[in-house]
Write an enzyme that holds these catalytic residues in place. Structure first.
Site, PDB file in Angstrom:
ATOM      1  N   PRO A 135      35.601  45.437  35.833  1.00 25.65           N
ATOM      2  CG  PRO A 135      35.808  47.380  34.560  1.00 25.65           C
ATOM      3  CD  PRO A 135      35.816  46.880  35.967  1.00 25.65           C
ATOM      4  N   GLY A 136      36.703  42.973  33.510  1.00 26.93           N
ATOM      5  CA  GLY A 136      37.790  42.052  33.207  1.00 26.93           C
ATOM      6  C   GLY A 136      37.939  40.911  34.183  1.00 26.93           C
TER       7      GLY A 136
ATOM      8  N   GLY B 206      35.876  38.433  34.427  1.00 22.73           N
ATOM      9  CA  GLY B 206      35.349  37.192  33.877  1.00 22.73           C
ATOM     10  C   GLY B 206      33.843  37.041  33.993  1.00 22.73           C
ATOM     11  CE  LYS B 207      31.390  42.399  35.395  1.00 19.78           C
ATOM     12  NZ  LYS B 207      32.829  42.690  35.430  1.00 19.78           N
ATOM     13  CB  THR B 208      31.499  38.395  29.386  1.00 13.07           C
ATOM     14  OG1 THR B 208      31.352  39.769  29.699  1.00 13.07           O
ATOM     15  CG2 THR B 208      30.809  38.080  28.094  1.00 13.07           C
TER      16      THR B 208
ATOM     17  CG  HIS C 213      43.890  49.615  57.867  1.00 15.98           C
ATOM     18  ND1 HIS C 213      43.738  50.915  58.275  1.00 15.98           N
ATOM     19  CD2 HIS C 213      42.637  49.125  57.728  1.00 15.98           C
ATOM     20  CE1 HIS C 213      42.460  51.203  58.376  1.00 15.98           C
ATOM     21  NE2 HIS C 213      41.748  50.134  58.051  1.00 15.98           N
ATOM     22  CD  GLU C 214      41.545  45.904  55.647  1.00 17.36           C
ATOM     23  OE1 GLU C 214      40.693  45.367  56.397  1.00 17.36           O
ATOM     24  OE2 GLU C 214      41.376  47.026  55.136  1.00 17.36           O
TER      25      GLU C 214
ATOM     26  CG  HIS D 117      39.982  46.502  60.727  1.00 14.54           C
ATOM     27  ND1 HIS D 117      39.417  47.457  61.515  1.00 14.54           N
ATOM     28  CD2 HIS D 117      40.237  47.111  59.544  1.00 14.54           C
ATOM     29  CE1 HIS D 117      39.338  48.597  60.833  1.00 14.54           C
ATOM     30  NE2 HIS D 117      39.834  48.410  59.636  1.00 14.54           N
TER      31      HIS D 117
ATOM     32  CG  ASP E 203      37.967  51.611  59.315  1.00 11.80           C
ATOM     33  OD1 ASP E 203      37.115  50.955  58.692  1.00 11.80           O
ATOM     34  OD2 ASP E 203      39.189  51.423  59.244  1.00 11.80           O
TER      35      ASP E 203
END
Ligand code: ADP
Ligand code: ZN
Length: 604
Positions: A198-199, A201-203, A419-420, A423, A496
């Site tokens: 939500p929020g 910017g889809k609308t 962590h990322e 990977h 993972d």
């Protein structure tokens, strides 16, 4: 309930009172003479009375000849007989008197009536607001479809979501010229699903598409379909499409699609909520009923695509999904620039600095932040918004967001970054791994605190043991990085681990790739996780001995340990690179392939 109806009701109440008053005046002042009781007794003695009707308080009667005022009818208020006699003895002219009942009438029933009408209106109003319609709205569903001929929003108002914009540009082109677009047989998607928290910017994006294409924008929220009466939602859907079709080319936007589009038979209303099902069915019918050459495009938004009914996502329906994610730092700077335009800023305000303070904020949070800072400055009586105001506003908003558990604290962000990067580095360092496409520490969906996306360069149908091992090392790279840097294990790696375990089990039991168990397929055609649950009731799954089962577990364990150790060795050997890239990731929040290549290139 609108002003109009309210006016009508008060009008009727006033008219009602008016009539009541008139009647009162009339009854008393008609051709009926009000005579004192003593006069009545005199007329009686004189034999002038033709007939009389007696009630508790009144005598009402007719005279044989008219009174001087011309009335033949009379009314007299009774007086107690004993007392009347006494008065008569002394020749007193007397009359009975009754308190006016007008006030009592009002108190006893008119006021309660008004009171109940008031309550009734209040309830109607509440239902209208709560259920998005309510009693008064039945059959008037048109009122709930919002239409904007011109949204006044274009792509420049939506910042930081460039990928989504690129995907939607095609739809703008189509809406501008539906006929030209179909000339070569190209088919537009009928429905595009905007997916994101939500929020984000889809609308706003949907409105921008309508604004760019200069077509009308019809919108309705899925939660408004959740009505109290069966059939209303479906009627509304029909209505919506009818109106939009009449003004095509147009955009129909359904917000909160999950409220209607929830998979049938899931959730608390399982099996019973006819209303939602009817609405959903009607939506499907409408979707199938128009072809894209009609110039209608359906956009919908949801933050929970996984609970949508699969029927909605089938080809020819919402067959395209556009991800609208939380903005990274660069995106936040762009969004801030859009919203800061409207404010009067002090010289020290720096969008980049604000963006650095607001990891995890959505577009709506940022709009709210600018507003809050402006309010703070106004309250101070200042004539420009300063950086200090922004700092204070950030503090306020962060406190609110943390309650909703959406922001990571700085230490957690750091762990997620390592962590990322774990990977990503293992993937980059191992030959034959899919190249890293994007690394991010922006939380996504439920549970994922960050993500690393790899994109295969070509379609793969075969994998060797070595490739599978490398893949497991990449999956374990996140946990290995945490182990190397912090010497701890965390819960962040649960997903993972599940995937690694699946691969390891397949190596042992399906692909027969271990020496210990040989080229034997022990698990044929492993069923999907869901089907497995059902199968548990039926036949036993395995046809091997307990010793074999123990051996399988041992082999799985060995394979995973090896992969983990491999990842740890790699990361230890490139510890400096890990530090550097993790710092870069923390600062920028997302890194793409080119960024990563630069970082790795420098140190190589
Ligand atoms: P959603 O539909 O995804 O819940 P909205 O489109 O309703 O979010 O966004 C609410 C408000 O937040 C918008 O009106 C706008 O002011 C601001 N906003 C959200 N995303 C952006 C963005 N990407 N760029 C500029 N403003 C945004
Ligand atoms: Zn991970």
């Amino acid at each position: 309930m609108n002003k109009q109806t309210q006016f009508h009701i008060w009008y009727w109440i006033a008219a009602f009172f008016g009539i009541l008053m008139l009647q009162y005046v009339f009854v008393t002042a008609q051709q009926v003479a009000e005579v004192p009781y003593s006069d009545f007794e005199r007329y009686l003695k004189e034999g002038r009375i033709a007939e009389v009707a007696v009630s508790d308080n009144y005598l009402q009667g007719t005279l044989k000849e008219a009174l001087p005022g011309g009335q033949t009818q009379f009314i007299a208020t009774r007086v107690e007989p004993d007392f009347a006699e006494k008065l008569d003895q002394y020749g007193v002219r007397f009359a009975g008197r009754i308190e006016s009942t007008f006030l009592r009438d009002i108190l006893s029933w008119i006021i309660p009536a008004v009171f109940f009408i008031g309550i009734w209106m209040f309830i109607l109003q509440r239902m209208g607001a709560g259920a998005g319609g309510g009693l008064m709205q039945i059959g008037k569903s048109k009122a709930k479809v919002y239409v904007e001929a011109d949204t006044g929003v274009d792509f420049s108002d939506v910042a930081g979501v460039d990928e989504a914009k690129d995907e939607l540009k095609e739809i703008v082109d189509f809406l501008r010229d539906p006929d030209g677009y179909g000339r070569l047989g190209g088919r537009m998607p009928k429905g595009v699903l905007l997916v994101g928290p939500p929020g984000t910017g889809k609308t706003l994006l949907a409105k921008a598409v309508a604004g760019e294409a200069k077509v009308p924008f019809f919108s309705i929220s899925g939660s408004e379909f959740v009505e109290m009466f069966v059939g209303v939602g479906a009627a509304r859907v029909r209505d919506l499409f009818e109106q939009a079709r009449a003004r095509a080319p147009a955009i129909i936007f359904i917000d909160e699609l999950d409220a209607v589009g929830r998979a049938r038979g899931i959730g608390p209303f399982a099996g019973g909520h006819d209303e939602k099902e009817q609405t959903l069915n009607q939506l499907l019918v409408e979707l199938d009923g128009f072809d894209s050459s009609s110039g209608l495009v359906l956009l919908a938004a949801t933050n929970r695509p996984e609970i949508l009914d699969p029927a909605l996502l089938r080809a020819g329906r919402f067959d395209r999904q556009v991800l609208v994610d939380r903005p990274d730092k660069k995106g936040r700077i762009q969004i801030l620039e859009v919203h800061l335009k409207k404010a009067k800023l002090g010289v020290d305000v720096d969008p980049e600095q604000i963006a650095a303070l607001t990891p995890g904020f959505t577009g709506a949070d940022l709009a709210n932040l600018v507003n809050e800072a402006t309010l703070l400055a106004t309250r101070r009586g200042a004539d420009a918004v300063t950086m200090e105001d922004f700092n204070n506003a950030v503090e306020r908003i962060v406190a609110g967001l943390e309650k909703r558990n959406r922001l990571l604290n700085p230490r957690e962000r750091e762990i997620v970054a390592y962590h990322e990067m774990g990977h990503a580095l293992v993937a980059s360092l191992l030959p034959g791994s899919d190249p890293v496409h994007k690394i991010s520490i922006i939380p996504r969906g439920v549970g994922a605190l960050g993500y690393t996306i790899q994109r295969p360069t070509e379609d793969r149908f075969l994998m060797t043991l070595e490739e599978l091992q490398n893949k497991m090392a990449v999956l374990l790279g996140g946990r290995a990085a945490e182990w190397v840097v912090y010497d701890h294990l965390s819960t962040g790696a649960a997903d993972d681990l599940a995937r690694v375990t699946d691969i390891a089990r397949a190596i042992v039991t399906r692909y027969g790739m271990t020496e210990k168990l040989g080229h034997v397929a022990l698990d044929r055609d492993r069923q999907s996780f869901l089907q497995q649950g059902e199968a548990a009731y039926g036949q036993p799954q395995h046809d091997y001995s307990d010793e074999t089962a123990d051996a399988i577990d041992g082999e799985i364990r060995r394979i995973i340990d090896e992969a983990f150790n491999h990842a740890v060795r790699l990361l230890k050997a490139h510890r400096e690179l890990l530090e550097k890239t993790a710092r870069a990731l923390l600062a920028k929040e997302t890194l793409d392939a080119a960024d990563l290549k630069n970082l790795m290139g420098e140190s190589a």
